[in-house]
Design a protein around this motif. Structure first.
Motif: not given
Length: 398
Positions: A122, A153, A186
């Motif tokens: 992420e 992400h 996202d």
């Protein structure tokens, strides 16, 4: 589980426990929702052991001993900001530009590329609000990141930032969030919520988006199928009823959309900000607040504590007070907490250290991705000799 239920049965037999608190314990045992007034009562009358027993019952019923963390890194585009939040030690107004930074598109993209080959899942992007960081800017940034590393992400920007850029672009929230999603966004973090009550909000962060606007942006994102988190800044000038009102509004929106994943209580830190005269609350109050949040927010899956904000020891304690997530590792360059006086001024833990921190209090360490899919179960994992960690980091206002 049985042992945990037995703990509640012991509470119910306690002759010294008030009828009202016994009633709440029975409701928790029966999976019944508590009311606003009962939430306030928990803050006013619930002792630490009682609150911990209820919160831990819910935590273990939902997650057992599982305790989640993830590997991410931060990009903070700027610490300059058009807003003047009284509690913020991080941002600098434009007149203080010499104390700030403003990253270019290429500089931010290079920060992402620096992690090529690293096992991060992420990128967390949040920072100050400036005119040049507008809708086209973030569309291009998200698209470039998505093209470069499709599996990474992108969790980015709070409603404070979205409200500003959508207003500047003269588009509504629904259109704006759709454009962000199409560009590669996202999920969205939970920051900027502070305290929803307008009386308190006007005193600590008058300029930025209102509570209704914050909630509306999350609602539009949820309508698109997106997931998000929510925070609450506590331990400053608010009263218990303001905390419960804040959680009640979140609970109502969650009933409507189901789009929230995690609730993160954020402790007010008083270093180098305009509220330095306000004393910080105790660790006991931190634990009580985590517990009440776990009891009240019956439709939120996860309660998170940031170890770098509250200290490693308090994070360990919180795992018995409703918390099931202590956030991330890897290369913590975020300055939002350290500049406000958090215990961890240069936070860094290797994966092994995070795993050991969780195991030392009898919990099960689970590395997750942003959407809580299991990446690695470290329960029985045997570490070899780790290379010197780059520095393990945790997301910020998730």
């Amino acid at each position: 589980m049985m042992q945990n239920s037995d703990n509640l049965q012991v509470l119910l037999q306690d002759p010294n426990l008030s009828a009202d608190l016994k009633h709440i314990a029975q409701k928790v045992l029966n999976k019944q929702r508590i009311t606003f007034d009962e939430g306030v009562l928990l803050y006013e009358q619930g002792e630490l052991g009682y609150l911990g027993a209820l919160a831990n019952h819910i935590r273990e019923e939902r997650h057992g001993d599982k305790t989640y963390f993830n590997r991410n890194f931060h990009i903070e585009p700027t610490n300059l900001c058009v807003y003047d939040c009284k509690f913020c030690s991080y941002s600098r107004l434009l007149k203080q530009k010499s104390e700030g930074w403003e990253y270019t598109m290429d500089e931010m993209f290079n920060m992402v590329a620096k992690y090529d080959g690293e096992p991060v899942t992420e990128v967390h992007i949040v920072g100050g609000v400036l005119p040049q960081y507008d809708v086209p800017f973030y569309q291009e940034l998200f698209a470039r990141i998505r093209a470069h590393r499709p599996e990474l992400h992108i969790k980015a920007l709070t409603p404070v930032e979205y409200h500003y850029i959508f207003k500047k672009a003269k588009i509504d929230y629904a259109t704006g969030m759709r454009l962000m999603q199409e560009a590669g966004l996202d999920s969205i973090p939970g920051g900027g919520a502070e305290i929803f009550d307008s009386e308190i909000r006007d005193q600590i962060s008058k300029d930025k988006c209102t509570a209704d606007q914050w909630l509306a942006i999350h609602e539009e994102w949820h309508k698109l199928g997106g997931r998000s988190n929510a925070t609450m800044l506590y331990g400053h000038i608010e009263e218990y009823r303001h905390r419960v009102d804040h959680m009640e509004r979140l609970r109502q929106l969650q009933d409507k959309t189901g789009g929230f994943q995690t609730f993160i209580p954020l402790k007010f830190r008083n270093k180098d900000n305009q509220m330095s005269h306000v004393p910080e609350v105790s660790v006991i109050e931190d634990l009580r607040n985590y517990a009440v949040a776990r009891i009240y927010l019956d439709n939120f899956d996860h309660i998170k504590a940031y170890w770098a904000m509250i200290s490693r020891t308090t994070a360990q304690l919180s795992l018995n007070f409703g918390v099931d997530d202590i956030d991330g590792t890897l290369d913590d360059t975020t300055k939002i907490y350290s500049m406000a006086g958090a215990e961890e001024q240069h936070p860094g833990m290797s994966t092994k250290q995070v795993v050991e921190l969780i195991k030392h209090v009898g919990r099960q360490p689970i590395e997750r991705d942003t959407l809580y899919n299991v990446v690695t179960d470290y329960t029985n994992f045997v570490f070899g000799d780790e290379p010197k960690p780059q520095y393990y980091k945790l997301p910020v206002i998730n």
